[in-house]
Scaffold this motif. Structure first.
Motif, PDB file in Angstrom:
ATOM      1  N   THR A 103     -10.333 -53.738   5.409  1.00 38.19           N
ATOM      2  CA  THR A 103      -8.876 -53.848   5.350  1.00 38.19           C
ATOM      3  C   THR A 103      -8.443 -55.302   5.352  1.00 38.19           C
ATOM      4  O   THR A 103      -9.170 -56.182   5.807  1.00 38.19           O
ATOM      5  N   ALA A 104      -7.252 -55.524   4.823  1.00 32.19           N
ATOM      6  CA  ALA A 104      -6.654 -56.858   4.813  1.00 32.19           C
ATOM      7  C   ALA A 104      -5.144 -56.698   4.927  1.00 32.19           C
ATOM      8  O   ALA A 104      -4.589 -55.662   4.559  1.00 32.19           O
ATOM      9  N   GLU A 105      -4.500 -57.727   5.423  1.00 31.35           N
ATOM     10  CA  GLU A 105      -3.040 -57.732   5.521  1.00 31.35           C
ATOM     11  C   GLU A 105      -2.438 -58.076   4.167  1.00 31.35           C
ATOM     12  O   GLU A 105      -2.984 -58.884   3.417  1.00 31.35           O
ATOM     13  N   VAL A 106      -1.325 -57.461   3.865  1.00 34.87           N
ATOM     14  CA  VAL A 106      -0.517 -57.811   2.697  1.00 34.87           C
ATOM     15  C   VAL A 106       0.652 -58.621   3.256  1.00 34.87           C
ATOM     16  O   VAL A 106       1.365 -58.145   4.141  1.00 34.87           O
ATOM     17  N   ASP A 107       0.830 -59.856   2.774  1.00 34.50           N
ATOM     18  CA  ASP A 107       1.876 -60.700   3.351  1.00 34.50           C
ATOM     19  C   ASP A 107       3.261 -60.331   2.806  1.00 34.50           C
ATOM     20  O   ASP A 107       3.403 -59.428   1.972  1.00 34.50           O
ATOM     21  N   ALA A 108       4.280 -61.032   3.277  1.00 29.96           N
ATOM     22  CA  ALA A 108       5.667 -60.725   2.910  1.00 29.96           C
ATOM     23  C   ALA A 108       5.933 -60.889   1.413  1.00 29.96           C
ATOM     24  O   ALA A 108       6.865 -60.294   0.875  1.00 29.96           O
ATOM     25  N   LEU A 109       5.100 -61.669   0.729  1.00 27.46           N
ATOM     26  CA  LEU A 109       5.246 -61.847  -0.716  1.00 27.46           C
ATOM     27  C   LEU A 109       4.407 -60.845  -1.507  1.00 27.46           C
ATOM     28  O   LEU A 109       4.378 -60.891  -2.738  1.00 27.46           O
ATOM     29  N   GLY A 110       3.695 -59.971  -0.782  1.00 25.69           N
ATOM     30  CA  GLY A 110       2.881 -58.960  -1.430  1.00 25.69           C
ATOM     31  C   GLY A 110       1.456 -59.372  -1.729  1.00 25.69           C
ATOM     32  O   GLY A 110       0.690 -58.597  -2.304  1.00 25.69           O
ATOM     33  N   TRP A 111       1.046 -60.576  -1.328  1.00 24.90           N
ATOM     34  CA  TRP A 111      -0.288 -61.093  -1.647  1.00 24.90           C
ATOM     35  C   TRP A 111      -1.328 -60.595  -0.655  1.00 24.90           C
ATOM     36  O   TRP A 111      -1.058 -60.451   0.531  1.00 24.90           O
ATOM     37  N   PHE A 112      -2.553 -60.404  -1.154  1.00 20.73           N
ATOM     38  CA  PHE A 112      -3.678 -59.992  -0.303  1.00 20.73           C
ATOM     39  C   PHE A 112      -4.989 -60.503  -0.877  1.00 20.73           C
ATOM     40  O   PHE A 112      -5.083 -60.828  -2.066  1.00 20.73           O
ATOM     41  N   THR A 113      -6.000 -60.579  -0.002  1.00 20.94           N
ATOM     42  CA  THR A 113      -7.364 -60.932  -0.399  1.00 20.94           C
ATOM     43  C   THR A 113      -8.321 -60.010   0.342  1.00 20.94           C
ATOM     44  O   THR A 113      -8.229 -59.873   1.562  1.00 20.94           O
ATOM     45  N   LEU A 114      -9.231 -59.389  -0.396  1.00 19.11           N
ATOM     46  CA  LEU A 114     -10.241 -58.514   0.197  1.00 19.11           C
ATOM     47  C   LEU A 114     -11.624 -59.102  -0.045  1.00 19.11           C
ATOM     48  O   LEU A 114     -12.000 -59.362  -1.185  1.00 19.11           O
ATOM     49  N   ARG A 115     -12.344 -59.317   1.044  1.00 20.24           N
ATOM     50  CA  ARG A 115     -13.715 -59.822   0.980  1.00 20.24           C
ATOM     51  C   ARG A 115     -14.608 -58.903   1.786  1.00 20.24           C
ATOM     52  O   ARG A 115     -14.153 -58.387   2.797  1.00 20.24           O
ATOM     53  N   PRO A 116     -15.836 -58.707   1.384  1.00 25.47           N
ATOM     54  CA  PRO A 116     -16.523 -59.222   0.200  1.00 25.47           C
ATOM     55  C   PRO A 116     -16.162 -58.416  -1.045  1.00 25.47           C
ATOM     56  O   PRO A 116     -15.559 -57.349  -0.952  1.00 25.47           O
ATOM     57  N   LEU A 117     -16.565 -58.934  -2.179  1.00 22.84           N
ATOM     58  CA  LEU A 117     -16.353 -58.259  -3.447  1.00 22.84           C
ATOM     59  C   LEU A 117     -17.132 -56.946  -3.430  1.00 22.84           C
ATOM     60  O   LEU A 117     -18.308 -56.925  -3.092  1.00 22.84           O
ATOM     61  N   PRO A 118     -16.487 -55.823  -3.757  1.00 27.47           N
ATOM     62  CA  PRO A 118     -17.188 -54.538  -3.684  1.00 27.47           C
ATOM     63  C   PRO A 118     -18.204 -54.364  -4.806  1.00 27.47           C
ATOM     64  O   PRO A 118     -18.062 -54.947  -5.880  1.00 27.47           O
ATOM     65  N   THR A 119     -19.218 -53.572  -4.526  1.00 23.75           N
ATOM     66  CA  THR A 119     -20.183 -53.174  -5.550  1.00 23.75           C
ATOM     67  C   THR A 119     -20.102 -51.657  -5.663  1.00 23.75           C
ATOM     68  O   THR A 119     -19.886 -50.970  -4.681  1.00 23.75           O
ATOM     69  N   GLY A 120     -20.240 -51.146  -6.845  1.00 19.69           N
ATOM     70  CA  GLY A 120     -20.156 -49.704  -7.036  1.00 19.69           C
ATOM     71  C   GLY A 120     -18.711 -49.225  -7.054  1.00 19.69           C
ATOM     72  O   GLY A 120     -17.771 -50.009  -7.172  1.00 19.69           O
ATOM     73  N   LEU A 121     -18.536 -47.924  -6.913  1.00 22.89           N
ATOM     74  CA  LEU A 121     -17.211 -47.325  -6.943  1.00 22.89           C
ATOM     75  C   LEU A 121     -16.415 -47.639  -5.685  1.00 22.89           C
ATOM     76  O   LEU A 121     -16.967 -47.676  -4.589  1.00 22.89           O
ATOM     77  N   PHE A 122     -15.110 -47.843  -5.875  1.00 26.40           N
ATOM     78  CA  PHE A 122     -14.212 -48.067  -4.746  1.00 26.40           C
ATOM     79  C   PHE A 122     -12.796 -47.692  -5.160  1.00 26.40           C
ATOM     80  O   PHE A 122     -12.502 -47.512  -6.333  1.00 26.40           O
ATOM     81  N   ARG A 123     -11.935 -47.557  -4.159  1.00 23.03           N
ATOM     82  CA  ARG A 123     -10.507 -47.361  -4.418  1.00 23.03           C
ATOM     83  C   ARG A 123      -9.731 -48.112  -3.359  1.00 23.03           C
ATOM     84  O   ARG A 123     -10.274 -48.512  -2.332  1.00 23.03           O
ATOM     85  N   LEU A 124      -8.441 -48.303  -3.625  1.00 21.99           N
ATOM     86  CA  LEU A 124      -7.580 -49.058  -2.724  1.00 21.99           C
ATOM     87  C   LEU A 124      -6.472 -48.159  -2.192  1.00 21.99           C
ATOM     88  O   LEU A 124      -5.943 -47.322  -2.920  1.00 21.99           O
ATOM     89  N   LEU A 125      -6.135 -48.365  -0.935  1.00 21.89           N
ATOM     90  CA  LEU A 125      -5.008 -47.680  -0.307  1.00 21.89           C
ATOM     91  C   LEU A 125      -4.054 -48.752   0.188  1.00 21.89           C
ATOM     92  O   LEU A 125      -4.444 -49.606   0.989  1.00 21.89           O
ATOM     93  N   VAL A 126      -2.820 -48.732  -0.305  1.00 25.51           N
ATOM     94  CA  VAL A 126      -1.796 -49.692   0.108  1.00 25.51           C
ATOM     95  C   VAL A 126      -0.774 -48.952   0.960  1.00 25.51           C
ATOM     96  O   VAL A 126      -0.276 -47.901   0.553  1.00 25.51           O
ATOM     97  N   GLU A 127      -0.483 -49.520   2.131  1.00 22.66           N
ATOM     98  CA  GLU A 127       0.560 -48.998   3.007  1.00 22.66           C
ATOM     99  C   GLU A 127       1.510 -50.145   3.318  1.00 22.66           C
ATOM    100  O   GLU A 127       1.099 -51.150   3.896  1.00 22.66           O
ATOM    101  N   THR A 128       2.756 -50.009   2.891  1.00 23.49           N
ATOM    102  CA  THR A 128       3.728 -51.066   3.144  1.00 23.49           C
ATOM    103  C   THR A 128       4.579 -50.714   4.354  1.00 23.49           C
ATOM    104  O   THR A 128       4.663 -49.546   4.738  1.00 23.49           O
ATOM    105  N   THR A 129       5.220 -51.728   4.931  1.00 23.98           N
ATOM    106  CA  THR A 129       6.055 -51.494   6.109  1.00 23.98           C
ATOM    107  C   THR A 129       7.312 -50.695   5.780  1.00 23.98           C
ATOM    108  O   THR A 129       7.939 -50.147   6.679  1.00 23.98           O
ATOM    109  N   ASN A 130       7.654 -50.601   4.494  1.00 19.71           N
ATOM    110  CA  ASN A 130       8.820 -49.793   4.123  1.00 19.71           C
ATOM    111  C   ASN A 130       8.455 -48.329   3.892  1.00 19.71           C
ATOM    112  O   ASN A 130       9.277 -47.545   3.417  1.00 19.71           O
ATOM    113  N   GLY A 131       7.205 -47.945   4.212  1.00 16.62           N
ATOM    114  CA  GLY A 131       6.803 -46.542   4.170  1.00 16.62           C
ATOM    115  C   GLY A 131       6.063 -46.092   2.935  1.00 16.62           C
ATOM    116  O   GLY A 131       5.665 -44.929   2.844  1.00 16.62           O
ATOM    117  N   SER A 132       5.827 -46.959   1.965  1.00 13.28           N
ATOM    118  CA  SER A 132       5.078 -46.568   0.770  1.00 13.28           C
ATOM    119  C   SER A 132       3.600 -46.426   1.109  1.00 13.28           C
ATOM    120  O   SER A 132       3.029 -47.245   1.827  1.00 13.28           O
TER     121      SER A 132
END
Length: 141
Positions: A103-132
């Motif tokens: 997991t990583a934080e998404v800042d107020a401008l919407g930016w994020f960085t996830l480390r390390p770079l994934p290998t193989g299949l993956f998916r992302l889950l985004v949860e914003t403070t406005n409930g999305s």
């Protein structure tokens, strides 16, 4: 009354420990299935151009859209960097097909960085403070 040797006792204990550690595959499959249900209420973000991903130098760019939310992700040599639009703080989780999520934080401008770079299949889950809550399709780099 039968006397047991120390070796027999240790063998019996070792066998009991190995038997307890062996989890049947059906139990593991059930656990993985139950884990995927935690995102059932998240909206599915689809890849805008699934047949091709934009290429910038040595990196690849993926754009996912779910309703009003867009997730742009760039795979660099070291990490996944990206932005959620419209910008909103929150968190992003990278779930590999096998292994533990990152997991990583998404800042107020919407930016994020996830480390390390994934290998193989993956998916992302985004949860914003406005409930999305948005989950992407599975993808591979």
């Amino acid at each position: 009354m039968t006397a047991f040797s120390d070796d027999h006792l240790l063998d019996s204990l070792g066998e009991a420990v190995r038997a307890a550690a062996a989890v049947p595959e059906s139990f593991l499959a059930t656990g993985r299935s139950a884990f995927t249900w935690r995102t059932v209420d998240a909206e599915l973000a689809t890849l805008t151009e699934p047949e091709t991903a934009a290429v910038r130098g040595a990196s690849r760019v993926f754009t996912f859209v779910a309703g009003e939310l867009t997730i742009e992700v760039e795979a660099t040599e070291e990490a996944l960097v990206g932005q959620v639009a419209p910008p909103a703080p929150g968190r992003i989780e990278l779930t590999p097909h096998r292994g533990a999520p990152t997991t990583a934080e998404v800042d107020a401008l919407g930016w994020f960085t996830l480390r390390p770079l994934p290998t193989g299949l993956f998916r992302l889950l985004v949860e914003t403070t406005n409930g999305s809550r948005v989950v992407t399709e599975w993808l591979s780099l």
